[in-house]
Design a protein around this motif. Structure first.
Motif, mmCIF file in Angstrom:
data_model
loop_
_atom_site.group_PDB
_atom_site.id
_atom_site.type_symbol
_atom_site.label_atom_id
_atom_site.label_comp_id
_atom_site.label_asym_id
_atom_site.label_seq_id
_atom_site.Cartn_x
_atom_site.Cartn_y
_atom_site.Cartn_z
ATOM 1 N N LEU A 388 -33.742 41.555 -14.534
ATOM 2 C CA LEU A 388 -35.171 40.772 -15.083
ATOM 3 C C LEU A 388 -35.325 40.083 -16.090
ATOM 4 N N ALA A 389 -36.031 38.627 -16.466
ATOM 5 C CA ALA A 389 -36.169 38.156 -17.326
ATOM 6 C C ALA A 389 -37.727 38.514 -17.543
ATOM 7 N N GLN A 390 -37.892 38.493 -19.217
ATOM 8 C CA GLN A 390 -39.382 38.602 -20.122
ATOM 9 C C GLN A 390 -40.201 37.462 -19.041
ATOM 10 N N TYR A 391 -39.462 36.504 -18.632
ATOM 11 C CA TYR A 391 -40.324 34.735 -18.253
ATOM 12 C C TYR A 391 -40.679 35.640 -17.058
ATOM 13 N N ASP A 392 -40.815 36.563 -16.271
ATOM 14 C CA ASP A 392 -40.199 36.901 -15.249
ATOM 15 C C ASP A 392 -41.903 37.452 -15.024
ATOM 16 N N ILE A 393 -41.280 38.386 -15.588
ATOM 17 C CA ILE A 393 -42.749 39.516 -16.186
ATOM 18 C C ILE A 393 -43.834 38.840 -16.541
ATOM 19 N N ASP A 394 -43.702 37.894 -17.372
ATOM 20 C CA ASP A 394 -45.412 37.303 -17.788
ATOM 21 C C ASP A 394 -45.422 36.436 -16.309
ATOM 22 N N LEU A 395 -44.766 35.645 -16.151
ATOM 23 C CA LEU A 395 -45.239 35.124 -14.938
ATOM 24 C C LEU A 395 -45.497 35.745 -13.190
ATOM 25 N N LEU A 396 -44.673 36.408 -12.917
ATOM 26 C CA LEU A 396 -44.644 36.742 -11.604
ATOM 27 C C LEU A 396 -46.329 37.583 -11.686
ATOM 28 N N PRO A 397 -46.602 37.834 -10.352
ATOM 29 C CA PRO A 397 -48.149 38.067 -10.067
ATOM 30 C C PRO A 397 -47.496 39.900 -9.705
ATOM 31 N N ARG A 398 -46.272 39.969 -9.126
ATOM 32 C CA ARG A 398 -46.071 41.164 -8.989
ATOM 33 C C ARG A 398 -45.721 42.687 -9.955
ATOM 34 N N GLY A 412 -43.491 43.903 -27.445
ATOM 35 C CA GLY A 412 -42.363 43.716 -29.086
ATOM 36 C C GLY A 412 -41.288 44.039 -29.353
ATOM 37 N N LEU A 413 -40.818 44.438 -27.688
ATOM 38 C CA LEU A 413 -38.716 44.541 -27.414
ATOM 39 C C LEU A 413 -38.534 43.226 -27.711
ATOM 40 N N ALA A 414 -39.120 42.372 -27.745
ATOM 41 C CA ALA A 414 -38.815 40.988 -28.267
ATOM 42 C C ALA A 414 -37.678 41.091 -26.746
ATOM 43 N N THR A 415 -37.440 41.285 -25.856
ATOM 44 C CA THR A 415 -36.210 41.176 -25.226
ATOM 45 C C THR A 415 -36.592 39.923 -24.032
ATOM 46 N N ASP A 416 -35.043 39.110 -24.139
ATOM 47 C CA ASP A 416 -35.433 38.097 -22.588
ATOM 48 C C ASP A 416 -35.070 39.022 -21.755
ATOM 49 N N LEU A 417 -34.037 39.806 -21.849
ATOM 50 C CA LEU A 417 -33.402 39.844 -20.639
ATOM 51 C C LEU A 417 -33.076 41.916 -20.365
ATOM 52 N N TYR A 418 -33.773 42.659 -19.419
ATOM 53 C CA TYR A 418 -33.322 43.565 -18.826
ATOM 54 C C TYR A 418 -32.147 43.913 -18.240
ATOM 55 N N VAL A 419 -31.496 44.626 -18.317
ATOM 56 C CA VAL A 419 -30.865 44.710 -17.339
ATOM 57 C C VAL A 419 -30.643 46.348 -17.066
ATOM 58 N N SER A 420 -30.251 47.068 -15.871
ATOM 59 C CA SER A 420 -30.285 47.707 -15.281
ATOM 60 C C SER A 420 -29.655 48.792 -15.881
ATOM 61 N N LEU A 421 -28.783 49.932 -15.768
ATOM 62 C CA LEU A 421 -27.313 50.762 -15.377
ATOM 63 C C LEU A 421 -27.745 51.428 -14.547
#
Ligand code: ADP
Length: 754
Positions: A388-398, A412-421
């Motif tokens: 999941l990209a921070q870009y999606d978090i910022d823009l997608l309605p969901r 604050g984490l300055a993450t660009d991409l989250y990858v779940s384990l």
């Protein structure tokens, strides 16, 4: 006929604006952000187009002043600038501009209309200002143009500043597109003043700006501009290199064979052979050049298969969490060339989820993140396996339903991409990756690589967590075992103390009892034999009384201690003086001190502040301390009692009185300093103690000091002992400190103090 063509162009763009309005209304659920901006700008341009069409057809003549008609393009320019400024704010921050900007735009439009239209003729046509005279229509035009310039420039500046601040390549890409919107809008306005020359080309350019804006506001996945440009550049350069090399080859062949393929006919077979030779010789070189160019200009290619193979070999044997974290983070950081990567362990609790960072050198500084289980980002990461990209978090309605503090926390984490384990359906960890150093987005192949890496890591992480769990349990077991050993030791000590107490108590009780019975029998015998009991009788009854008093004291001590245990020891507080208390306590032992040839030095304590305390109980405390000092100091010893008042610094400025009872006796070993204040405790074996109230090392039931402690603490004070060691030869002595608070709430009035 140019004017007809211009009108047709304007009419067509009006139709497109109308179509855009209908499209935006239909799609408003999907667009979510910026529908208002799309409608406003398209609506405005549709109306502006109509107005222009009508003036093109000369339909305004007579209805509208020619001066106003001439200003139409300027009004349109200001309107477009303000609406694009609004759209820019929505595009950049997801919300309209600050209300102050809106107010400014309304005021500006109002002032422009007033200045230009001079409604009711309230303004003069020539306006004097600061020694200059301005023509009103010229001022009006300048005002409109300045408004356009202000709003356009601010939109450009805000886009530039936001682009500079963001670390997310996908956002940066979006902002570059927005620059194009602003560029077209500005060029469109410029061209609108050259309408006759450009055949209303401005209408087409503005249309392009608005359509691009509609597209940007309504589209999430935009093409990667930088990537496309770089790729084209790489292809162009490699094509140029290929051309240069081929030409060089051809010239070489021509030079060697003296045949020019351009001027002389070349035979088929030699031509094919020459081509084959060129292809065979050049293809590998060109392929290498191409690969090098795309690595340098586009982005370096990821050798996912090799990396994953190496990675799985590396982590196969790792069971320690910090080591695993180090390997995962180094692999990810190096293979994707990231500035930063972090690994979090996921703990799902009832209402929230905890992100606990591992592998960071200074974990104390890394706070654990707590997010609600309803947070849409948490829901996504928990259920979906894709990054999941921070870009999606910022823009997608969901993701818009996330609470503001939690959204801020994630930002604050300055993450660009989250990858779940995710391991066997449970979310156990999370990789938080920064943007790539190259400034490129994460490409599709890299996302696949990360997904595979996440799968392998999840398994290793699960093993490491199990191992950590086992280790923690082991440590806990060891701790419990230690506690158990301590508790066992304490129990056997208590057991020993109890049996000691029974021994001592029976001994202590039996001695006076035997005396009472003995004297009583003797008295009875003497009386039955008719002997004269006059002389001996008085002595005997005196001894019986002393023995009975001793019995009473022991029983009282037992009773008091049991009351302490039940926390029902009551104090009768009254104004008291420690000088009086200590006089009374010391007075009790006058005779004993003489018998033991000991000296008691009592400092003059009359200068100490009065206390609000239970005098009787305090006499009991000090009397016991003096008794112990007598008992545990050999003959000829000295007992000193001193006192002082201590003011404690700090907020409450509490005053304390400290009384010290010091002796020159056998002392107490440091390890027993706390134990002697526990019930039934006495140093060494009971056999080493003699019996007696004042005899050297005369044993008591081991209740005196616990009682002293209980009474002092009930007064809010403290008691402790200071002694270097226990030594019956060197006689280090003991110093018992009693700390009592000077209670100010009821100012004590002492007897005789009037
Ligand atoms: P006891 O009634 O046996 O004196 P206490 O509670 O008064 O019981 O004291 C507990 C133990 O502390 C004593 O058995 C003794 O060993 C030690 N103790 C108390 N006061 C002194 C002192 N002034 N010097 C050395 N030992 C002391």
């Amino acid at each position: 006929m140019p004017s007809t063509l211009a009108n047709v162009l304007i009419a067509v763009s009006c139709l497109i604006y109308l179509g855009s309005i209908i499209w935006a209304i239909q799609k408003r659920q999907k667009i979510a952000r910026g529908v208002g901006a799309i409608l406003a700008l398209n609506g405005f341009l549709f109306l502006a187009g109509l107005v222009r069409l009508l003036s093109g057809l000369n339909l305004w003549n007579g209805l509208v002043r020619s001066e106003t008609q001439a200003r139409f393009p300027l009004y349109a320019a200001l309107g477009i600038a303000i609406l694009i400024f609004e759209a820019t704010a929505i595009f950049l921050q997801g919300r309209p501009p600050h209300w102050a900007w809106r107010a400014l735009s309304v005021v500006w439009i109002g002032a422009a209309v007033l200045l230009n239209e001079n409604i009711n003729g309230i303004l003069m046509d020539r306006i004097p200002a600061g020694g200059w005279v301005f023509s009103r229509p010229a001022l009006g035009a300048i005002f409109l143009a300045a408004g356009w310039a202000l709003f356009s420039a601010t939109a450009i500046f805000q886009t530039y500043a936001t682009r500079r601040q963001t670390i997310h390549p996908l956002h940066r890409n979006r902002y570059v597109f927005w620059f194009a919107v602003l560029f077209y809008a500005i060029v469109g306005v410029f061209l609108s003043f050259a309408v006759s020359v450009w055949l209303s080309l401005d209408a087409l350019i503005t249309l392009q700006a608005v359509l691009l804006m509609d597209y940007l506001l309504s589209t999430h996945d935009l093409p990667d501009l930088r990537y496309s440009v770089n790729r084209s550049l790489a292809s162009l350069i490699s094509a140029l290199i290929a051309i240069a090399v081929m030409a060089g080859f051809l010239l070489l062949i021509q030079y060697l064979t003296k045949i020019s393929p351009l001027t002389q006919p070349v035979q088929f077979l030699p031509a094919v052979l020459a081509a084959a030779a060129i292809a065979l010789a050049l293809n590998p070189i060109l392929a290498r050049i191409q690969a090098w160019l795309s690595r340098v200009i586009v982005d370096r290619k990821l050798d996912a298969g090799r990396l994953l193979g190496e990675y799985s070999r590396k982590i196969a044997t790792i069971i320690e969490l910090p080591h695993l974290a180090e390997v995962v983070l180094t692999t990810v950081r190096e293979s994707l060339d990231l500035t930063d990567a972090r690994l979090f362990l996921i703990n799902i609790c009832e209402e929230e989820v905890e992100w606990v960072e591992v592998g960071q050198e200074n974990t104390a500084q890394t706070p654990t993140l707590r997010l609600s289980l309803q947070n849409p980002v948490v829901v996504y990461l928990q259920s979906e396996h894709a990054p999941l990209a921070q870009y999606d978090i910022d823009l997608l309605p969901r993701f818009r339903s996330a609470s503001a503090p939690e959204a801020q926390l994630l930002k604050g984490l300055a993450t660009d991409l989250y990858v779940s384990l995710i391991f066997q359906g449970s979310w156990i960890g999370l990789l938080s990756l920064s943007a790539k150093r190259s400034g490129h987005r994460y490409f599709e192949r890299e996302l696949f690589f990360l997904e595979s890496l996440a799968g392998q890591t999840a398994m290793a992480l699960n093993n490491a967590r199990l191992y950590e769990d086992l280790k923690a349990r082991n440590t806990e077991n060891e701790r419990l075992n230690q506690d158990l050993t301590v508790a066992n030791r304490e129990l056997s000590r208590l057991d020993q103390a109890k049996s000691d107490f029974i021994d001592i108590a029976s001994h202590e009780l039996r001695t006076p009892l035997t005396q009472i019975i003995g004297y009583n029998d003797m008295l009875g015998d003497m009386l039955s034999h008719g002997e004269d009991v006059q002389d001996l009788g008085i002595q005997m009854t005196d001894s019986v009384r002393k023995a009975a008093r001793r019995l009473e004291e022991i029983v009282d001590a037992m009773f008091d201690v049991s009351r302490l245990d039940l926390s029902v020891l009551e104090l009768s507080l009254a104004p008291t003086s420690l000088a009086v208390i200590l006089d009374e306590a010391a007075g009790k032992w006058k005779e004993a001190l003489e018998i033991r040839h000991q000296a008691l030095v009592l400092q003059d304590l009359s200068g100490l502040p009065a206390l609000f305390a239970d005098g009787k109980r305090l006499v009991q405390v000090f009397s016991h301390l003096i008794q112990n000092a007598i008992k545990y100091t050999p003959d000829q010893g000295e007992i000193r009692i001193s006192g002082q008042c201590i003011a404690e610094d700090g907020e409450n400025e509490q005053e304390w009185i400290e009384i010290v009872v010091a002796d020159t006796g056998i002392g107490i070993a440091p390890e027993d300093h706390d134990l002697i204040f526990e019930k039934f405790f006495r140093v060494g074996s009971i056999l080493a103690h003699s019996s007696g109230e004042i005899k050297f090392k005369g044993a008591g039931p081991g209740l005196g000091l616990p009682l002293c402690k209980g009474i002092v603490e009930a007064h809010g004070g403290r008691v402790w002992v200071e002694s270097a060691c226990h030594d019956e030869v060197a006689l280090p002595g003991s110093r018992f400190h009693v700390f009592l608070p000077v209670v100010t709430r009821a100012a004590p009035v002492l007897p005789g103090e009037n």
